[in-house]
Scaffold this motif. Structure first.
Motif, mmCIF file in Angstrom:
data_model
loop_
_atom_site.group_PDB
_atom_site.id
_atom_site.type_symbol
_atom_site.label_atom_id
_atom_site.label_comp_id
_atom_site.label_asym_id
_atom_site.label_seq_id
_atom_site.Cartn_x
_atom_site.Cartn_y
_atom_site.Cartn_z
ATOM 1 N N MET A 55 0.847 -1.188 0.000
ATOM 2 C CA MET A 55 0.000 0.000 0.000
ATOM 3 C C MET A 55 0.888 1.245 0.000
ATOM 4 S SD MET A 55 -2.847 -1.105 2.800
ATOM 5 C CE MET A 55 -3.815 0.356 2.475
ATOM 6 N N HIS A 56 0.444 2.305 -0.652
ATOM 7 C CA HIS A 56 1.238 3.527 -0.738
ATOM 8 C C HIS A 56 0.750 4.579 0.236
ATOM 9 C CE1 HIS A 56 3.390 1.934 -4.178
ATOM 10 N NE2 HIS A 56 2.242 1.600 -4.714
ATOM 11 N N VAL A 57 -0.041 4.166 1.202
ATOM 12 C CA VAL A 57 -0.492 5.075 2.254
ATOM 13 C C VAL A 57 -0.301 4.363 3.585
ATOM 14 C CG1 VAL A 57 -2.174 6.252 0.813
ATOM 15 C CG2 VAL A 57 -2.876 4.227 2.076
ATOM 16 N N ASP A 58 -0.234 5.126 4.648
ATOM 17 C CA ASP A 58 -0.105 4.523 5.963
ATOM 18 C C ASP A 58 -1.391 3.798 6.332
ATOM 19 O OD1 ASP A 58 2.441 5.490 6.300
ATOM 20 O OD2 ASP A 58 1.757 7.373 7.216
ATOM 21 N N PRO A 59 -1.314 2.539 6.782
ATOM 22 C CA PRO A 59 -2.533 1.810 7.156
ATOM 23 C C PRO A 59 -3.171 2.409 8.397
ATOM 24 C CG PRO A 59 -0.589 0.577 7.785
ATOM 25 C CD PRO A 59 -0.094 1.739 6.980
ATOM 26 N N ILE A 60 -4.487 2.269 8.481
ATOM 27 C CA ILE A 60 -5.242 2.738 9.637
ATOM 28 C C ILE A 60 -5.639 1.518 10.462
ATOM 29 C CG2 ILE A 60 -7.327 3.913 10.420
ATOM 30 C CD1 ILE A 60 -7.308 5.447 7.769
ATOM 31 N N LYS A 61 -5.314 1.511 11.741
ATOM 32 C CA LYS A 61 -5.700 0.415 12.612
ATOM 33 C C LYS A 61 -7.157 0.564 13.027
ATOM 34 C CE LYS A 61 -1.150 -0.468 14.641
ATOM 35 N NZ LYS A 61 -0.383 -0.531 15.909
ATOM 36 N N ILE A 62 -7.919 -0.500 12.890
ATOM 37 C CA ILE A 62 -9.311 -0.520 13.350
ATOM 38 C C ILE A 62 -9.344 -1.320 14.648
ATOM 39 C CG2 ILE A 62 -11.680 -1.176 12.819
ATOM 40 C CD1 ILE A 62 -10.947 -1.010 9.855
ATOM 41 N N LEU A 63 -9.558 -0.643 15.745
ATOM 42 C CA LEU A 63 -9.555 -1.296 17.050
ATOM 43 C C LEU A 63 -10.970 -1.649 17.477
ATOM 44 C CD1 LEU A 63 -6.967 1.037 18.806
ATOM 45 C CD2 LEU A 63 -6.541 -1.096 17.597
ATOM 46 N N MET A 64 -11.088 -2.511 18.468
ATOM 47 C CA MET A 64 -12.391 -2.890 18.990
ATOM 48 C C MET A 64 -13.107 -1.653 19.537
ATOM 49 S SD MET A 64 -14.544 -5.448 19.677
ATOM 50 C CE MET A 64 -13.629 -6.989 19.824
ATOM 51 N N PRO A 65 -14.260 -1.270 18.957
ATOM 52 C CA PRO A 65 -14.965 -0.073 19.426
ATOM 53 C C PRO A 65 -15.877 -0.385 20.605
ATOM 54 C CG PRO A 65 -16.138 -1.001 17.576
ATOM 55 C CD PRO A 65 -14.941 -1.892 17.812
ATOM 56 N N SER A 66 -16.290 0.640 21.316
ATOM 57 C CA SER A 66 -17.298 0.488 22.367
ATOM 58 C C SER A 66 -18.657 0.726 21.720
ATOM 59 C CB SER A 66 -17.058 1.503 23.490
ATOM 60 O OG SER A 66 -18.047 1.376 24.486
ATOM 61 N N LEU A 67 -19.456 -0.322 21.639
ATOM 62 C CA LEU A 67 -20.715 -0.253 20.887
ATOM 63 C C LEU A 67 -21.939 -0.135 21.780
ATOM 64 C CD1 LEU A 67 -19.844 -2.910 18.163
ATOM 65 C CD2 LEU A 67 -19.741 -0.433 17.976
ATOM 66 N N SER A 68 -21.715 -0.022 23.088
ATOM 67 C CA SER A 68 -22.825 0.239 23.995
ATOM 68 C C SER A 68 -22.279 0.962 25.216
ATOM 69 C CB SER A 68 -23.525 -1.068 24.408
ATOM 70 O OG SER A 68 -22.746 -1.774 25.358
ATOM 71 N N PRO A 69 -23.097 1.717 25.942
ATOM 72 C CA PRO A 69 -22.606 2.487 27.101
ATOM 73 C C PRO A 69 -21.974 1.629 28.176
ATOM 74 C CG PRO A 69 -24.794 3.219 26.439
ATOM 75 C CD PRO A 69 -24.520 1.974 25.672
ATOM 76 N N THR A 70 -22.402 0.364 28.274
ATOM 77 C CA THR A 70 -21.890 -0.504 29.344
ATOM 78 C C THR A 70 -20.838 -1.501 28.853
ATOM 79 O OG1 THR A 70 -23.723 -2.041 28.957
ATOM 80 C CG2 THR A 70 -24.045 -0.338 30.637
ATOM 81 N N MET A 71 -20.486 -1.430 27.569
ATOM 82 C CA MET A 71 -19.562 -2.412 26.998
ATOM 83 C C MET A 71 -18.135 -2.169 27.471
ATOM 84 S SD MET A 71 -18.762 -3.158 22.973
ATOM 85 C CE MET A 71 -17.349 -4.115 22.461
ATOM 86 N N GLU A 72 -17.521 -3.204 28.060
ATOM 87 C CA GLU A 72 -16.128 -3.131 28.476
ATOM 88 C C GLU A 72 -15.232 -4.022 27.624
ATOM 89 O OE1 GLU A 72 -15.899 -4.007 32.593
ATOM 90 O OE2 GLU A 72 -16.953 -2.185 33.228
ATOM 91 N N GLU A 73 -15.804 -5.055 27.022
ATOM 92 C CA GLU A 73 -15.071 -5.916 26.109
ATOM 93 C C GLU A 73 -16.053 -6.551 25.141
ATOM 94 O OE1 GLU A 73 -14.955 -10.030 28.759
ATOM 95 O OE2 GLU A 73 -13.163 -8.799 28.605
ATOM 96 N N GLY A 74 -15.547 -7.080 24.031
ATOM 97 C CA GLY A 74 -16.418 -7.706 23.043
ATOM 98 C C GLY A 74 -15.717 -8.866 22.366
#
Length: 278
Positions: free
Chosen positions: A56-75
């Motif tokens: 790739m000729h651009v810097d890659p973007i890391k996609i990390l585990m998002p918080s998908l609910s107000p109470t979510m601590e892990e998924g």
């Protein structure tokens, strides 16, 4: 803690990845690989790390585990909906994530290409004296035997490098190690070690972990074997395969049996399908 597997693959690819000298000694977790999938006891995992994104000729973007609910601590990642190398448009569904409430779809925030799915980051960890410590960069230590003893130069940020770049780096660092010209930053640290005694005719061995690292992979020699297969017309025929035994020692405080087993399973799949490492 040990797992035995048999792995078939292209010897040139393994020599490219593991073409360095080393020595090993007793350890904790073990594995052997080949076209026949089997194990005795243990632990397993993956090396998609060597599948780089430098094309790739651009810097890659890391996609990390998002918080998908107000109470979510892990998924938990249920499944990927896109494959490595596949084009992605903004709004496309990337994967399904199980939260504390429900299974939710994660959508892409921009256009691009899914360059690499990095699985099992928990293996890239160390023990800091109080507990497991997740490491931000995948820095692979390779064991090199010198006249003054064993030293482990480091391939920094291996996840961002391609196979050829890694092979070239190993060659350069191995020569510097044998010439006694390594700088401290070239051998101090590292997040995972590899030791290869295959070129000395050793079929399998167990290597000792380099603290505070949690894992080390011991690589044995290739052995030609005959396997009964079927051709396109369904006719049985004998075909020669190359089998190699690898043994992973792991610190169970950081990488337990189940995680180590999954690691070696993925490692087996990737090396028996080298296109994944392109």
């Amino acid at each position: 803690m040990a797992t035995s597997w048999r792995l078939s693959g292209d010897p040139r690819l393994l020599r490219c990845l593991l073409g360095f000298r080393g020595r090993g000694s007793p350890g904790l977790v073990k594995g052997t690989f080949g076209s026949a999938f089997g194990r005795s006891v243990g632990c397993v995992g993956s090396w998609r790390w060597f599948h780089g994104t430098q094309w790739m000729h651009v810097d890659p973007i890391k996609i990390l585990m998002p918080s998908l609910s107000p109470t979510m601590e892990e998924g938990n990642l249920v499944k990927w909906l896109k494959k490595e190398g596949e084009a992605v448009s903004a709004g496309d569904a990337l994967c399904e994530i199980e939260t504390d409430k429900a299974v939710v779809t994660l959508d892409a925030g921009d256009d691009g290409i899914l360059a690499k799915i990095v699985q099992m980051p928990d293996v890239n960890a160390s023990w800091d004296g109080e507990g497991p410590k997740q490491l931000p960069s995948i820095d692979i230590s390779v064991a090199v035997a010198t006249d003054k003893g064993l030293i482990t130069p480091i391939i920094k940020n291996a996840a961002a490098k391609g196979v050829q770049e890694i092979a070239d780096s190993v060659k350069v660092l191995s020569k510097k190690a044998r010439d006694g010209k390594l700088l401290p930053e070239e051998y101090q640290g590292g997040s995972f070690s590899i030791s290869n005694l295959g070129m000395f005719g050793i079929s399998e061995f167990t290597a000792v972990i380099n603290p505070p690292q949690a894992c080390i992979l011991a690589v044995g020699r290739f052995q030609p074997v005959l396997k009964l297969t079927q051709d396109e017309e369904g006719n049985a025929r004998l075909q020669q395969h190359q089998l190699i035994t690898v043994t992973m020692s792991s610190d169970s405080r950081v990488v337990d049996d189940e995680l180590a087993t999954r690691f070696l399973e993925n490692f087996k799949v990737n090396l028996e399908n080298p296109i994944r490492l392109a």
